[in-house]
Design a protein around this motif. Structure first.
Motif, PDB file in Angstrom:
ATOM      1  N   VAL A   1     -11.263   4.484  -0.142  1.00 46.76           N
ATOM      2  CA  VAL A   1     -10.768   4.340  -1.519  1.00 46.76           C
ATOM      3  C   VAL A   1      -9.448   5.084  -1.674  1.00 46.76           C
ATOM      4  N   MET A   2      -9.347   6.293  -1.100  1.00 46.87           N
ATOM      5  CA  MET A   2      -8.098   7.043  -1.189  1.00 46.87           C
ATOM      6  C   MET A   2      -6.957   6.329  -0.467  1.00 46.87           C
ATOM      7  N   THR A   3      -7.234   5.739   0.681  1.00 47.24           N
ATOM      8  CA  THR A   3      -6.217   4.994   1.423  1.00 47.24           C
ATOM      9  C   THR A   3      -5.756   3.780   0.618  1.00 47.24           C
ATOM     10  N   ALA A   4      -6.675   3.046   0.025  1.00 45.72           N
ATOM     11  CA  ALA A   4      -6.333   1.871  -0.785  1.00 45.72           C
ATOM     12  C   ALA A   4      -5.509   2.296  -2.000  1.00 45.72           C
ATOM     13  N   THR A   5      -5.892   3.399  -2.639  1.00 45.77           N
ATOM     14  CA  THR A   5      -5.153   3.888  -3.806  1.00 45.77           C
ATOM     15  C   THR A   5      -3.738   4.294  -3.408  1.00 45.77           C
ATOM     16  N   ALA A   6      -3.584   4.940  -2.255  1.00 45.08           N
ATOM     17  CA  ALA A   6      -2.258   5.337  -1.783  1.00 45.08           C
ATOM     18  C   ALA A   6      -1.400   4.102  -1.503  1.00 45.08           C
ATOM     19  N   ALA A   7      -1.998   3.063  -0.927  1.00 42.18           N
ATOM     20  CA  ALA A   7      -1.248   1.838  -0.638  1.00 42.18           C
ATOM     21  C   ALA A   7      -0.791   1.157  -1.932  1.00 42.18           C
ATOM     22  N   VAL A   8      -1.666   1.089  -2.917  1.00 43.75           N
ATOM     23  CA  VAL A   8      -1.314   0.475  -4.200  1.00 43.75           C
ATOM     24  C   VAL A   8      -0.225   1.289  -4.887  1.00 43.75           C
ATOM     25  N   THR A   9      -0.344   2.615  -4.839  1.00 43.88           N
ATOM     26  CA  THR A   9       0.660   3.484  -5.461  1.00 43.88           C
ATOM     27  C   THR A   9       2.023   3.295  -4.793  1.00 43.88           C
ATOM     28  N   TYR A  10       2.052   3.208  -3.468  1.00 35.57           N
ATOM     29  CA  TYR A  10       3.303   2.988  -2.743  1.00 35.57           C
ATOM     30  C   TYR A  10       3.915   1.632  -3.127  1.00 35.57           C
ATOM     31  N   THR A  11       3.096   0.593  -3.234  1.00 36.67           N
ATOM     32  CA  THR A  11       3.589  -0.738  -3.589  1.00 36.67           C
ATOM     33  C   THR A  11       4.203  -0.726  -4.987  1.00 36.67           C
ATOM     34  N   ILE A  12       3.543  -0.082  -5.933  1.00 33.52           N
ATOM     35  CA  ILE A  12       4.062  -0.005  -7.307  1.00 33.52           C
ATOM     36  C   ILE A  12       5.376   0.775  -7.337  1.00 33.52           C
TER      37      ILE A  12
ATOM     38  N   GLU B   1      11.359   0.820  -7.769  1.00 34.23           N
ATOM     39  CA  GLU B   1      12.686   1.124  -7.220  1.00 34.23           C
ATOM     40  C   GLU B   1      13.538  -0.138  -7.124  1.00 34.23           C
ATOM     41  N   LEU B   2      12.933  -1.273  -6.738  1.00 35.79           N
ATOM     42  CA  LEU B   2      13.675  -2.533  -6.674  1.00 35.79           C
ATOM     43  C   LEU B   2      14.157  -2.956  -8.071  1.00 35.79           C
ATOM     44  N   LYS B   3      13.303  -2.798  -9.074  1.00 34.16           N
ATOM     45  CA  LYS B   3      13.687  -3.142 -10.448  1.00 34.16           C
ATOM     46  C   LYS B   3      14.803  -2.222 -10.939  1.00 34.16           C
ATOM     47  N   LEU B   4      14.737  -0.941 -10.574  1.00 31.61           N
ATOM     48  CA  LEU B   4      15.774   0.000 -10.974  1.00 31.61           C
ATOM     49  C   LEU B   4      17.121  -0.380 -10.348  1.00 31.61           C
ATOM     50  N   GLU B   5      17.111  -0.776  -9.084  1.00 27.46           N
ATOM     51  CA  GLU B   5      18.339  -1.240  -8.425  1.00 27.46           C
ATOM     52  C   GLU B   5      18.893  -2.477  -9.129  1.00 27.46           C
ATOM     53  N   GLU B   6      18.003  -3.384  -9.536  1.00 31.80           N
ATOM     54  CA  GLU B   6      18.438  -4.588 -10.239  1.00 31.80           C
ATOM     55  C   GLU B   6      19.050  -4.236 -11.592  1.00 31.80           C
TER      56      GLU B   6
END
Length: 166
Positions: free
Chosen positions: A12-23, A28-33
């Motif tokens: 669960v912690m690994t999945a949460t870390a992956a989701v947090t990284y994706t968000i 960051e991509l939206k901020l660059e845009e």
């Protein structure tokens, strides 16, 4: 049993870390845009300011006067006379004000019939739709306006103005 519970928590912690990284990556991509769009907006505003300054330079009265003097022989410009302007009476009518021609009357009178029989045919065709008869009578009653001829006795105090918009 404690080991399986620990493994589930680690998953669960690994999945949460992956989701947090994706968000975070998407943010960051939206901020660059956003930064790119702000730079484009600033460039457009600067371009507009430059064009306004150029227009002010190009339309200076003393510059235009010099150009008129320089090209007067080729262009042969003349001041506009007050008689070259049209009056409101001479403007064309709106499309909504143009009278509608009676097609039935034109067809019947073209065949050589009298106007009375044409009116009878119009009245017979209008029995199914009573609004049509009223519209045809209204269309016949409207005169076709003609522009007033220039030079005749027109009072300068009686200037009619009207709106061309519907």
């Amino acid at each position: 049993m404690l080991k399986t519970f620990d493994l589930v928590l680690i998953g669960v912690m690994t999945a949460t870390a992956a989701v947090t990284y994706t968000i975070k990556h998407r943010a960051e991509l939206k901020l660059e845009e956003v930064h790119r769009l702000e730079a484009e907006i600033k460039l457009e505003k600067d371009t507009i300011d430059l064009l306004k300054a150029d227009w002010a330079l190009q339309s200076q009265p003393n510059r235009l006067e010099r150009l008129v003097k320089a090209y007067n022989e080729e262009l042969k410009l003349q001041p506009t006379e007050s008689t070259a302007l049209v009056h409101a009476k001479e403007l064309p009518m709106l499309k909504s004000e143009v009278p509608v021609p009676d097609v039935t009357e034109a067809k019947v009178s073209a065949k050589g019939a009298t106007v009375a029989s044409a009116k009878g045919a119009t009245a017979a065709s209008a029995k199914g739709a009573p609004d049509t008869k009223g519209a045809q009578a209204t269309a016949k009653a409207q005169p076709i306006p003609m522009p007033a001829p220039r030079g005749e006795a027109e009072d300068a105090d009686q200037i009619e103005t009207g709106s061309v918009e519907e």
